[in-house]
Design a protein around this motif. Structure first.
Motif, short mmCIF file in Angstrom:
data_model
loop_
_atom_site.label_atom_id
_atom_site.label_comp_id
_atom_site.label_asym_id
_atom_site.label_seq_id
_atom_site.Cartn_x
_atom_site.Cartn_y
_atom_site.Cartn_z
N LEU A 1 -24.66 107.90 0.51
CA LEU A 1 -23.51 108.43 1.58
C LEU A 1 -22.74 109.52 1.11
O LEU A 1 -21.72 109.45 0.38
N LEU B 1 -26.69 109.90 5.40
CA LEU B 1 -27.29 109.32 3.87
C LEU B 1 -28.69 109.89 3.13
O LEU B 1 -29.78 110.57 3.88
N SER C 1 -17.20 101.99 -0.89
CA SER C 1 -18.25 101.31 0.06
C SER C 1 -18.31 100.56 -0.31
O SER C 1 -18.22 99.85 -1.58
N GLY D 1 -22.62 98.11 2.38
CA GLY D 1 -22.38 98.91 3.48
C GLY D 1 -21.51 98.66 4.52
O GLY D 1 -21.58 99.76 6.12
N ILE E 1 -17.68 100.37 4.99
CA ILE E 1 -16.67 102.45 4.36
C ILE E 1 -15.88 101.74 5.03
O ILE E 1 -15.25 101.70 6.23
N ASN F 1 -19.68 100.83 9.65
CA ASN F 1 -20.85 100.17 9.30
C ASN F 1 -21.86 101.09 9.58
O ASN F 1 -21.97 100.83 10.95
N TYR G 1 -22.18 105.33 -3.21
CA TYR G 1 -23.11 104.46 -3.04
C TYR G 1 -23.41 104.22 -2.12
O TYR G 1 -22.11 103.31 -1.64
N TYR G 2 -24.51 103.30 -1.46
CA TYR G 2 -24.25 102.91 0.37
C TYR G 2 -25.42 101.28 -0.07
O TYR G 2 -26.70 102.43 -0.34
N GLU H 1 -27.82 99.23 2.97
CA GLU H 1 -27.76 99.24 4.61
C GLU H 1 -27.73 97.38 4.79
O GLU H 1 -28.40 96.30 4.05
#
Length: 373
Positions: free
Chosen positions: A60, A75, A104, A107, A109, A126, A361-362, A364
């Protein structure tokens, strides 16, 4: 389909669908809506997604282009082409120029509105399901103070938590902060009575990362006439502090020098800026002090007409590092992927207004889908 398949088979099929498809499925029938929004389904889908995306994570990116300056999020796949996955729209507006991305996790933030003026506003967002929650405001001391935050997951209680360290100005010599903890499950803050270590975390340029069940910051304390820097961690489940030693090159640096922590896979790394050079140290094996290794060292003027502003973080799949650099000719910032082995830079075509860029880093997820806004 529900007339011909057992419920457990339907559940297993739904668990393997992507987020966008699942959100569409909530409109098909009441039973699917209830199933997909159930906490157990959300957790099981997250665990499957974490396993599936462990080798293909998303990044992200928050960047602020000029004219007009605004917060933009995107993203990207952490692959060779840095392919854009989506462009989430921030659902709330900062009272400052932009939010601070605290961290994060699964999923979610955590955004804090404290860059220039601390408004004590926290937002859990989210981007995958386009849902956010504004947290209850914490206790705000009447005397001058500054605060530092951390965000992570308590796996024992299946709870997302925000830890807040409040340093009172008159006590900064002792550097023992007041500690508050927010629980998403309870929707409230509480004070932590266990004593925090007497380490001070820088007021403006702090950063945190959640790894191995704990939040981490770079902190320092004065011992005699010398300063000593460490990584300070807070375990989200046990609600206790620990210390991790830094390599000697970083441990004895003046705390006024820029140092920030970020994730390196399942471990941590520390970014350091000293005069004309950016370096990054990676802890190859989490918790093993001897495994600290300097992995990148970049001169700010590594390329003519450009100045490297910051090392944003390391990429998981190709050993490269993301840098933000400033183009003196065009007077704009831009992101590049730096290959330390060959000392080459690949421009990623993303331009910025320097000073507000951030990357995390993200993963879903459906987390927050079972919560009311």
């Amino acid at each position: 389909m529900s007339e011909y398949l057992p419920p457990e088979i339907i559940t297993q099929i739904l668990l393997r669908l992507p987020i966008k498809s699942l959100l569409q499925c909530t409109s098909i029938c009441k039973s699917w809506n209830s199933l997909i929004k159930h906490t157990r389904f959300i957790n099981n889908h997250l665990n499957l997604n974490l396993d599936k995306t462990s080798n293909s994570p998303l990044l992200l990116l928050r960047h602020c282009p000029k004219d007009p300056t605004r917060e933009l999020y995107s993203l990207h796949s952490d692959n060779g082409s840095f392919q854009e996955h989506s462009k989430p729209e921030l659902p709330v507006q900062s009272l400052n120029e932009c939010f601070r991305i605290v961290g994060s996790c699964n999923g979610l933030i955590l955004l804090s509105d404290d860059y220039l003026t601390d408004y004590n506003i926290f937002v859990l967002w989210n981007p995958s399901i386009r849902k956010f929650i504004t947290l209850a405001k914490p206790h705000v001391p009447k005397s001058p103070h500054h605060s530092v935050h951390g965000f992570g997951f308590d796996s024992k209680k299946n709870d997302y938590k925000v830890v807040r360290l409040v340093y009172l100005r008159q006590n900064e010599g002792q550097a023992c902060p007041e500690i508050e903890l927010y629980s998403l499950n309870s929707g409230s803050w509480k004070s932590i009575t266990s004593a925090a270590p007497s380490y001070l975390i820088a007021q403006n340029f702090w950063a945190q990362v959640f790894v191995n069940g704990a939040v981490h910051w770079v902190a320092s304390c004065k011992k005699g006439n010398c300063f000593r820097n460490v990584v300070l961690s807070f375990d989200m489940s046990n609600e206790t502090f620990q210390e991790i030693e830094l390599p000697e090159d970083l441990a004895c640096e003046l705390p006024t020098k820029y140092m920030a922590i970020s994730a390196a896979g399942k471990s941590i790394c520390v970014k350091h800026f000293d005069q004309n050079r950016h370096t990054m140290w990676v802890m190859r094996e989490y918790g093993v002090v001897e495994s600290w290794e300097k992995q990148v060292s970049v001169d700010v003027h590594v390329t003519p007409n450009f100045r490297v502003l910051q090392v944003l973080g390391c990429r998981k799949n190709n050993g490269e590092f993301l840098l933000e650099r400033y183009d003196h000719g065009r007077k704009i910032g831009e992101f590049v992927s730096h290959d330390p082995k060959n000392n080459t830079n690949e421009c990623l075509g993303i331009h910025t207004d320097p000073g507000y860029s951030c990357i995390v880093y993200y993963t879903e997820s459906l987390v927050l889908l079972d919560k009311t806004s």
